[in-house]
Design a protein around this motif. Structure first.
Motif, PDB file in Angstrom:
ATOM      1  N   ARG A 120       0.814  -1.219   0.000  1.00 17.43           N
ATOM      2  CA  ARG A 120       0.000   0.000   0.000  1.00 17.43           C
ATOM      3  C   ARG A 120       0.847   1.269   0.000  1.00 17.43           C
ATOM      4  O   ARG A 120       0.341   2.346  -0.305  1.00 17.43           O
ATOM      5  N   THR A 153      -5.189  -4.764  -8.325  1.00 13.40           N
ATOM      6  CA  THR A 153      -5.838  -4.780  -7.021  1.00 13.40           C
ATOM      7  C   THR A 153      -6.410  -6.174  -6.809  1.00 13.40           C
ATOM      8  O   THR A 153      -6.342  -7.037  -7.694  1.00 13.40           O
ATOM      9  N   GLY A 164       2.234   6.468  -6.853  1.00 12.60           N
ATOM     10  CA  GLY A 164       1.285   5.839  -7.759  1.00 12.60           C
ATOM     11  C   GLY A 164       1.845   5.601  -9.144  1.00 12.60           C
ATOM     12  O   GLY A 164       1.165   5.842 -10.149  1.00 12.60           O
ATOM     13  N   ASP A 200      -0.630   7.539 -11.850  1.00 13.56           N
ATOM     14  CA  ASP A 200      -1.978   7.685 -11.283  1.00 13.56           C
ATOM     15  C   ASP A 200      -2.574   6.368 -10.808  1.00 13.56           C
ATOM     16  O   ASP A 200      -3.796   6.169 -10.857  1.00 13.56           O
ATOM     17  N   PRO A 210      -3.918   3.907  -7.947  1.00 13.21           N
ATOM     18  CA  PRO A 210      -4.614   4.305  -6.713  1.00 13.21           C
ATOM     19  C   PRO A 210      -3.685   4.223  -5.506  1.00 13.21           C
ATOM     20  O   PRO A 210      -2.975   3.238  -5.321  1.00 13.21           O
ATOM     21  N   GLN A 211      -3.687   5.254  -4.691  1.00 14.87           N
ATOM     22  CA  GLN A 211      -2.845   5.294  -3.506  1.00 14.87           C
ATOM     23  C   GLN A 211      -3.624   4.824  -2.285  1.00 14.87           C
ATOM     24  O   GLN A 211      -4.830   5.048  -2.173  1.00 14.87           O
ATOM     25  N   VAL A 232      -4.260   1.794  -1.695  1.00 18.79           N
ATOM     26  CA  VAL A 232      -4.918   0.546  -2.074  1.00 18.79           C
ATOM     27  C   VAL A 232      -3.846  -0.523  -2.241  1.00 18.79           C
ATOM     28  O   VAL A 232      -2.783  -0.263  -2.820  1.00 18.79           O
ATOM     29  N   SER A 274     -10.204  -1.881 -15.181  1.00 20.85           N
ATOM     30  CA  SER A 274      -9.722  -0.703 -14.458  1.00 20.85           C
ATOM     31  C   SER A 274      -8.936  -1.052 -13.206  1.00 20.85           C
ATOM     32  O   SER A 274      -8.365  -0.167 -12.561  1.00 20.85           O
ATOM     33  N   GLN A 275      -8.874  -2.338 -12.852  1.00 23.13           N
ATOM     34  CA  GLN A 275      -8.211  -2.763 -11.623  1.00 23.13           C
ATOM     35  C   GLN A 275      -6.832  -3.378 -11.867  1.00 23.13           C
ATOM     36  O   GLN A 275      -6.236  -3.942 -10.952  1.00 23.13           O
TER      37      GLN A 275
END
Length: 278
Positions: free
Chosen positions: A92, A117, A189, A206, A208-209, A211, A135-136
């Motif tokens: 994370r 993710t 990111g 970019d 996700p931070q 996560v 998108s993951q």
């Protein structure tokens, strides 16, 4: 002592601990690394028993067979299916480097290395770049050098300086060797790759931070054999001055003198400090 050390090291060109092969097509595309990344790449790797060195037995397509040690997955021969696997432990925050070993002759089409993710699908019908297909996840397709995210092809990586995108798209892709390093900076990111000991720069930004992001791969080839190892990590804190001094000595010495620390005009304790990470 400082003058003696400077004299002993004088005339040696600066270079990485492991020199990139002079024939590598990635060498002219490499970019300078930050001090934090340089320290990670030049430090001894963590113990192989670290849980971050293992593929997840649960976050893995049923068509991937997990080895007993958990460090290797092998894809079973299956038609018209794309399969994925994630590491057992994600990150994370901080900067982290994983090593992925994947023989070029066992890749086939749509061999992808990246991060995801926990919500990224691990199986879909047809042959596709599964990592980067939603998108993951974010992935680099090794066969054609294409970057993928959210089901979109984002262009070839690494980009060639001074070459228009249209020209690059018709030029042959760079052959990617067996060993690829993933460089995840979860604080900023970003995701990049190291090939032939050349850092190729930022491939994705970019991310996700905050996560949890996992190293991930996807494949469509039966018999594909992929090995994972976590090498090193660092927090967002500035590197220690002592570590930076050791790195500077490593870079100045070069690969040809990395075993000659006993000849440095330094006290034995400092020689022993330098030696383990070289």
């Amino acid at each position: 002592m400082g003058l003696s050390l400077s004299g002993w090291l004088g005339g040696i060109p600066a270079k990485m601990k492991k020199d990139a092969p002079s024939s590598s097509s990635f060498l002219p595309l490499s970019i300078p690394t930050s001090s934090r990344l340089s320290l990670l790449l030049n430090s001894s790797p963590v113990d192989p028993g670290d849980p971050r060195c293992r593929w997840s037995p649960t976050h893995c397509s049923p068509h991937f067979l997990l080895s007993q040690c958990g460090e290797e997955v092998t894809r079973a021969p299956t038609q018209q299916i794309s399969d994925g696997a994630r590491g057992e432990k994600g990150e994370r925050g901080g900067m982290h480097v994983w090593e992925v070993l994947w023989c070029p002759t066992h890749r086939g089409s749509h061999a992808v290395i990246g991060v995801s993710t926990e919500h990224c699908p691990l199986q879909t019908s047809g042959y596709t770049a599964l990592m980067g297909g939603d998108s993951q996840s974010w992935g680099w397709e090794l066969t054609n050098n294409q970057l993928w995210h959210a089901g979109q092809a984002l262009g070839r990586y690494p980009g060639e300086r001074g070459v228009q995108a249209e020209e690059q798209s018709v030029s042959p892709p760079h052959p990617v060797p067996e060993r690829v390093l993933l460089v995840l900076d979860a604080d900023t990111g970003t995701l990049g790759y190291v090939v032939d000991d050349c850092f190729l720069g930022m491939a994705f930004k970019d991310l996700p931070q905050g996560v949890e992001l996992f190293p991930a791969i996807s494949s469509v080839r039966g018999g594909a054999f992929i090995r994972l190892r976590y090498l090193n990590g660092a927090t967002c804190e500035p590197p220690a001055l002592m570590a930076l001094c050791g790195l500077s000595i490593h870079v100045s010495m070069g690969k040809e003198r990395e075993t000659q620390t006993d000849r440095l005009p330094l006290p034995p304790p400092l020689q022993r400090y330098i030696l383990p990470s070289m």
